[in-house]
Design a protein around this motif. Sequence first.
Motif, PDB file in Angstrom:
ATOM      1  N   TYR A  91     -11.165   9.133 -11.181  1.00  0.00           N
ATOM      2  CA  TYR A  91     -10.201  10.509 -10.976  1.00  0.00           C
ATOM      3  C   TYR A  91      -9.544  10.488  -9.586  1.00  0.00           C
ATOM      4  O   TYR A  91     -10.155   9.558  -8.751  1.00  0.00           O
ATOM      5  N   GLY A  92      -8.442  11.119  -9.457  1.00  0.00           N
ATOM      6  CA  GLY A  92      -7.504  11.397  -8.076  1.00  0.00           C
ATOM      7  C   GLY A  92      -6.904   9.985  -7.954  1.00  0.00           C
ATOM      8  O   GLY A  92      -6.206  10.242  -6.994  1.00  0.00           O
ATOM      9  N   TYR A  93      -6.354   9.405  -8.895  1.00  0.00           N
ATOM     10  CA  TYR A  93      -5.350   8.547  -8.741  1.00  0.00           C
ATOM     11  C   TYR A  93      -3.907   8.941  -8.587  1.00  0.00           C
ATOM     12  O   TYR A  93      -3.338   8.392  -7.447  1.00  0.00           O
ATOM     13  N   GLU A  94      -3.599   9.906  -9.085  1.00  0.00           N
ATOM     14  CA  GLU A  94      -2.017  10.573  -8.701  1.00  0.00           C
ATOM     15  C   GLU A  94      -1.841  11.033  -7.625  1.00  0.00           C
ATOM     16  O   GLU A  94      -0.881  11.005  -6.962  1.00  0.00           O
ATOM     17  N   GLY A  95      -2.915  11.402  -7.160  1.00  0.00           N
ATOM     18  CA  GLY A  95      -2.749  12.158  -5.589  1.00  0.00           C
ATOM     19  C   GLY A  95      -2.879  11.149  -4.582  1.00  0.00           C
ATOM     20  O   GLY A  95      -2.618  11.361  -3.317  1.00  0.00           O
ATOM     21  N   ALA A  96      -3.477  10.170  -4.706  1.00  0.00           N
ATOM     22  CA  ALA A  96      -3.704   9.072  -3.552  1.00  0.00           C
ATOM     23  C   ALA A  96      -3.030   7.729  -3.923  1.00  0.00           C
ATOM     24  O   ALA A  96      -3.062   7.083  -3.050  1.00  0.00           O
ATOM     25  N   LYS A  97      -2.308   7.562  -4.761  1.00  0.00           N
ATOM     26  CA  LYS A  97      -1.794   6.353  -5.009  1.00  0.00           C
ATOM     27  C   LYS A  97      -0.897   5.918  -3.994  1.00  0.00           C
ATOM     28  O   LYS A  97      -0.588   4.611  -3.513  1.00  0.00           O
ATOM     29  N   LYS A  98       0.166   6.920  -3.674  1.00  0.00           N
ATOM     30  CA  LYS A  98       1.196   6.092  -2.710  1.00  0.00           C
ATOM     31  C   LYS A  98       0.376   5.876  -1.268  1.00  0.00           C
ATOM     32  O   LYS A  98       0.846   5.015  -0.845  1.00  0.00           O
ATOM     33  N   THR A  99      -0.402   6.719  -0.926  1.00  0.00           N
ATOM     34  CA  THR A  99      -1.194   6.310   0.434  1.00  0.00           C
ATOM     35  C   THR A  99      -1.983   5.072   0.278  1.00  0.00           C
ATOM     36  O   THR A  99      -1.934   4.250   1.213  1.00  0.00           O
ATOM     37  N   ALA A 100      -2.701   4.879  -0.950  1.00  0.00           N
ATOM     38  CA  ALA A 100      -3.392   3.761  -1.102  1.00  0.00           C
ATOM     39  C   ALA A 100      -2.473   2.195  -1.141  1.00  0.00           C
ATOM     40  O   ALA A 100      -2.940   1.327  -0.655  1.00  0.00           O
ATOM     41  N   TRP A 101      -1.190   2.524  -1.695  1.00  0.00           N
ATOM     42  CA  TRP A 101      -0.383   1.356  -1.563  1.00  0.00           C
ATOM     43  C   TRP A 101       0.074   1.165  -0.183  1.00  0.00           C
ATOM     44  O   TRP A 101       0.124  -0.034   0.390  1.00  0.00           O
ATOM     45  N   ILE A 102       0.362   2.126   0.421  1.00  0.00           N
ATOM     46  CA  ILE A 102       0.812   1.944   2.028  1.00  0.00           C
ATOM     47  C   ILE A 102      -0.180   1.497   2.949  1.00  0.00           C
ATOM     48  O   ILE A 102       0.020   0.250   3.270  1.00  0.00           O
ATOM     49  N   VAL A 103      -1.440   1.878   2.663  1.00  0.00           N
ATOM     50  CA  VAL A 103      -2.566   1.456   3.450  1.00  0.00           C
ATOM     51  C   VAL A 103      -2.631   0.024   3.124  1.00  0.00           C
ATOM     52  O   VAL A 103      -3.174  -0.806   3.900  1.00  0.00           O
ATOM     53  N   THR A 104      -2.955  -0.291   1.742  1.00  0.00           N
ATOM     54  CA  THR A 104      -3.014  -1.806   1.489  1.00  0.00           C
ATOM     55  C   THR A 104      -1.936  -2.734   2.005  1.00  0.00           C
ATOM     56  O   THR A 104      -2.635  -3.827   2.483  1.00  0.00           O
ATOM     57  N   GLY A 105      -0.883  -2.207   2.004  1.00  0.00           N
ATOM     58  CA  GLY A 105       0.113  -3.021   2.368  1.00  0.00           C
ATOM     59  C   GLY A 105       0.123  -3.197   3.998  1.00  0.00           C
ATOM     60  O   GLY A 105       0.329  -4.436   4.444  1.00  0.00           O
ATOM     61  N   ALA A 106      -0.233  -2.246   4.570  1.00  0.00           N
ATOM     62  CA  ALA A 106      -0.445  -2.324   6.070  1.00  0.00           C
ATOM     63  C   ALA A 106      -1.565  -3.129   6.529  1.00  0.00           C
ATOM     64  O   ALA A 106      -1.549  -4.195   7.350  1.00  0.00           O
ATOM     65  N   PHE A 107      -2.745  -3.239   5.746  1.00  0.00           N
ATOM     66  CA  PHE A 107      -4.011  -4.067   5.766  1.00  0.00           C
ATOM     67  C   PHE A 107      -3.560  -5.479   5.622  1.00  0.00           C
ATOM     68  O   PHE A 107      -3.862  -6.300   6.439  1.00  0.00           O
ATOM     69  N   ALA A 108      -2.567  -5.871   4.421  1.00  0.00           N
ATOM     70  CA  ALA A 108      -2.235  -7.223   4.122  1.00  0.00           C
ATOM     71  C   ALA A 108      -1.436  -7.711   5.115  1.00  0.00           C
ATOM     72  O   ALA A 108      -1.612  -8.762   5.630  1.00  0.00           O
ATOM     73  N   GLY A 109      -0.578  -6.881   5.823  1.00  0.00           N
ATOM     74  CA  GLY A 109       0.543  -7.211   6.823  1.00  0.00           C
ATOM     75  C   GLY A 109      -0.432  -7.812   8.076  1.00  0.00           C
ATOM     76  O   GLY A 109       0.068  -8.630   8.753  1.00  0.00           O
ATOM     77  N   VAL A 110      -1.326  -6.767   8.579  1.00  0.00           N
ATOM     78  CA  VAL A 110      -2.151  -7.017   9.894  1.00  0.00           C
ATOM     79  C   VAL A 110      -2.899  -8.405   9.451  1.00  0.00           C
ATOM     80  O   VAL A 110      -3.123  -9.111  10.461  1.00  0.00           O
ATOM     81  N   ALA A 111      -3.466  -8.469   8.238  1.00  0.00           N
ATOM     82  CA  ALA A 111      -4.298  -9.704   7.974  1.00  0.00           C
ATOM     83  C   ALA A 111      -3.346 -11.009   8.223  1.00  0.00           C
ATOM     84  O   ALA A 111      -3.930 -11.966   8.685  1.00  0.00           O
ATOM     85  N   LEU A 112      -2.144 -10.886   7.521  1.00  0.00           N
ATOM     86  CA  LEU A 112      -1.275 -11.913   7.663  1.00  0.00           C
ATOM     87  C   LEU A 112      -0.811 -12.245   8.971  1.00  0.00           C
ATOM     88  O   LEU A 112      -0.846 -13.579   9.541  1.00  0.00           O
ATOM     89  N   LEU A 113      -0.807 -11.031   9.655  1.00  0.00           N
ATOM     90  CA  LEU A 113      -0.210 -11.492  11.060  1.00  0.00           C
ATOM     91  C   LEU A 113      -1.328 -11.875  11.933  1.00  0.00           C
ATOM     92  O   LEU A 113      -1.006 -12.935  12.704  1.00  0.00           O
ATOM     93  N   GLY A 114      -2.565 -11.427  11.635  1.00  0.00           N
ATOM     94  CA  GLY A 114      -3.750 -12.166  12.548  1.00  0.00           C
ATOM     95  C   GLY A 114      -3.888 -13.729  12.145  1.00  0.00           C
ATOM     96  O   GLY A 114      -4.120 -14.410  12.975  1.00  0.00           O
ATOM     97  N   GLY A 115      -3.557 -14.039  10.876  1.00  0.00           N
ATOM     98  CA  GLY A 115      -3.570 -15.383  10.506  1.00  0.00           C
ATOM     99  C   GLY A 115      -2.568 -16.426  11.161  1.00  0.00           C
ATOM    100  O   GLY A 115      -2.908 -17.444  11.588  1.00  0.00           O
ATOM    101  N   ILE A 116      -1.564 -15.816  11.260  1.00  0.00           N
ATOM    102  CA  ILE A 116      -0.472 -16.415  11.873  1.00  0.00           C
ATOM    103  C   ILE A 116      -0.674 -16.532  13.352  1.00  0.00           C
ATOM    104  O   ILE A 116      -0.431 -17.956  13.808  1.00  0.00           O
TER     105      ILE A 116
END
Length: 130
Positions: A91-116
């Motif tokens: 439950y709760g997907y519709e209300g949180a999906k946009k935030t989840a995508w944004i935070v996951t993208g930021a998390f992946a970006g920080v991880a990629l930048l850290g690797g570089i």
Amino acid sequence: MTSDPPAWSAASAVGKPALVPVASESSRSFVAAWLLSLLLGFLGVDRFYLGKVGTGILKLLTAGGLGIWYVIDLVLLLAGLARDADGRAPYGYEGAKKTAWIVTGAFAGVALLGGIINSAIAALAAAIGQ
């Protein structure tokens, strides 16, 4: 505007079949499943949370399928396609999906930048050491 009729399932009580409503959503939270998948998915914690103990153990023993299973489960959750052990959506997907995508993208970006940055520092240290 009409709403969809509730799903019904046959259940027997004292030998008599009866119809009982079936919940379309799980009692498990999308936000909890997503955060567990993002932060501890390589250990299978998200699978344990969703009631999928067998595949949770396999994911734990294979370090998230060497990272592949980790990413697939995370994308399935973000796309709203993940289900619990009973086949119901958290439950709760519709209300949180946009935030989840944004935070996951930021998390992946920080991880990629850290690797570089880590690779650049290692290359610089190797060049200075020679």
